[in-house]
Design an enzyme around this catalytic site. Sequence first.
Site, PDB file in Angstrom:
ATOM      1  N   ASP A 155       0.849  -1.192   0.000  1.00 31.82           N
ATOM      2  CA  ASP A 155       0.000   0.000   0.000  1.00 31.82           C
ATOM      3  C   ASP A 155       0.885   1.243   0.000  1.00 31.82           C
ATOM      4  O   ASP A 155       1.963   1.235  -0.605  1.00 31.82           O
ATOM      5  CB  ASP A 155      -0.948  -0.030   1.209  1.00 31.82           C
ATOM      6  N   HIS A 232      -3.583   6.058   3.571  1.00 35.56           N
ATOM      7  CA  HIS A 232      -4.329   4.870   3.154  1.00 35.56           C
ATOM      8  C   HIS A 232      -3.706   3.594   3.702  1.00 35.56           C
ATOM      9  O   HIS A 232      -4.388   2.729   4.263  1.00 35.56           O
ATOM     10  CB  HIS A 232      -4.384   4.842   1.626  1.00 35.56           C
ATOM     11  N   SER A 561     -11.258  -0.919  -0.243  1.00 33.46           N
ATOM     12  CA  SER A 561      -9.949  -0.847   0.415  1.00 33.46           C
ATOM     13  C   SER A 561     -10.073  -1.102   1.908  1.00 33.46           C
ATOM     14  O   SER A 561      -9.147  -1.641   2.534  1.00 33.46           O
ATOM     15  CB  SER A 561      -9.329   0.539   0.202  1.00 33.46           C
TER      16      SER A 561
END
Length: 782
Positions: A155, A232, A561
């Site tokens: 990620d 994220h 996600s």
Amino acid sequence: MDKMSNTISFFTLLLIQLLVCLLDGHDKTLRLAFAESSNVSVYIVYLGERQHNDPKLVTDSHHDMLTNLMGSKELAKESMVYSYRHGFSGFAAKLTASQAQQLSEHPDVVGVMPNSFYKLQTTRSWDYLGLSPQTPNNLLNKSNMGDGVIIGVLDTGIWPESKAFRDEGLGEIPSGWKGFCQSGDQFSAAKHCNKKLIGARWFVDGLLAEIGRTLNLTRLGEILSARDAEGHGTHVSSTAAGAYVANVSYDGVGLGTARGGAPRARLAIYKVCWKLSGGQCASADILKAFDEAIKDGVHVLTLSIAAASLPLYSEVDGRDAIAIGSFHAIARGITVVCGAGNDGPLPQTVKNTAPWIITVAASTMDRAYPTQITLGNNKTFQGQSIYTGKEEGFTGLFYPADGGPDATAGVCEDLNLKPNLVAGKVVLCFTTVSSRIVTQIAARSVRVAGGVGVIVSKPPNDITAQCRSFPCAEVDYEVGTQILFYIRSAGHPVVKLSPPPTLVGKAVPAKIAEFSSRGPNTVAASVLKPDIAAPGVQIIAATSALDTSAEQGFTMLSGTSMATPHIAGIVALLRALHADWSPAAIRSALTTTAWMSDPYGVPIFAEGDPHKLADPFDFGGGIANPNGAACPGLVYDMDESDYINYLCSMEYNNSAISRLTGKPVTCPKTVSLLDVNLPSITIPYLGNSTTLTRTVTNVGATNSIYHVIVEPPTGTIVLVNPPILIFNSMTKKISFTVTVSSMHQLSAGYYFGSLIWTDGVHDVRSPISVRTAMPRLHAAAI
């Protein structure tokens, strides 16, 4: 029983609303009252349905009741904490025990109960999925919270200082770990890695090689190390394996303890995505990360990454880095979990479709933040918001398109407001765009023009409560239109926006999120995708300190996600409990035990146009049921040879398959895609009849007998042979055939059913999806 349930639900609502008030900290008078009088407590007085439609009259009746009790209007007013006057009648007040007893004897009072405090889980999804740490016999505790399992995260990196990555109470790093931490800009391996964060690497060469090495990433706000500049990756990592962090909330909602699914699992971070054009992840970097992760000894890999657009590449095409990398990981026993994508609700939008990947759809959970909108004509509506500031009372209400000749002036994402018309008012606007950013844009525009709030009317499937730090509410078109009618009919329209409580439980049914990508699979229509669903809406988890939306290191995000690390956390728990299970066995256990109804027995719907009951193309087997997956009874297992048979059945040539597998492959002349040993059955082109084969492996009691139950798709006949499976110490695997015959005369859409093996304890459910093909005779006639 129904009346009692309704009463309890009303009491629950009252308690939650009071909890929000107390925790927001805006009622200093209430806190002072507690400090000044130790023998006075807050009690909730429930009066049932309203006796008046006028909220003022309802409140007046509450004051009258307290005045009669206390003998003074002033004391009654000082005692009142809340007046519940819209959906039902009741109030919360500061009372002595004897006063509460007197009210309980009043003929109009349904019940009086002392105030109590609900402790809401921030990542409530884990309790929703049945993994509460207070339950001793669930998967979380049986697996020692995933201790010893290593989750690799591909990620945007990690913010190592987050409390979610503390290593208190963890033992030594697992002996099989061969990775390391890589120092870089603002990241010290010695300082920032520990027994929780055991690996941190970053890969950018593939990106720089593609777009030019002269690119200055630091000027774009990036950090050339494993440190997360975007947030994220930190959010994903803490959702999968974050440690316990107490007293976390987001803008005043969801107060509780944040934690990951496998709180004792270890994390290995592979930064492959960079803060460029909304986030770029080069396939070369992804493949390098896969390669290193396999070497490092991870047990689970989670990727909240998907192809940028359709069409998808084949699994043997070198441009699908995730399919290739995950194939090699699976071949070494590493389970790979990927997001389905955020292109729903359109069909055929699912991504990461390789059959060796666990592909995850996003669902909501049993938590919502309803805000009440009260108009000057006493009508009330419900919207969604996470703004929990002080309630300001009634203020002016304005619709911009009524303020001039510009008919588009009321479009939320393109507001052009005149301060003299907007100042001090709440603005109503409409949008047709399904995007979370629209509400933020509208709120910013209204604030700049001097407005005090905004009501955003938007597609009903895109209401995700993105309001924060400014009074606002999201409503659907029907509610927005009713508010607009009021504005146009009233001489001086006014409105009041009430801060939302946090509601949890049966009153908030789970749905498949509108944005979650749907099947069928465009690469191989016979392979069901997605495989499973998990909570992915309004998930509160850790983030980067550079994230402008952060609140004390945490933020709220939605997307597949967010659903993906939920499954990765569950996989880590299963891996800890069943170290000998293959990735295919783990996927089978998840798919065949998943919930078709939510934990409260309510059927799961899929958001879309229109809403409908969810089917396998929306959520695969259903919403993940971790405790069921821990003991599935039977599994549909697969190994590398099964995946090679899949590649052969796709009619890829031998050389292409050999390049993927790294070994010479010669495909047999006949191999059927329908015979791939998946825990689901999908027949995209059914003529009159077809027969397929499956093999199940017993992972339950040695001596077991399973009987088949078939729920055939509409218009089909499904026969299973043999209908009974008998397992013993000598028989652990049994194959059976499934014959599906069509009664449709013309081509039809997909119909859905189930094949269930049951021993009275376990129900091993395989979803069935069937679409009949048009007979040649009819096709020729057309």
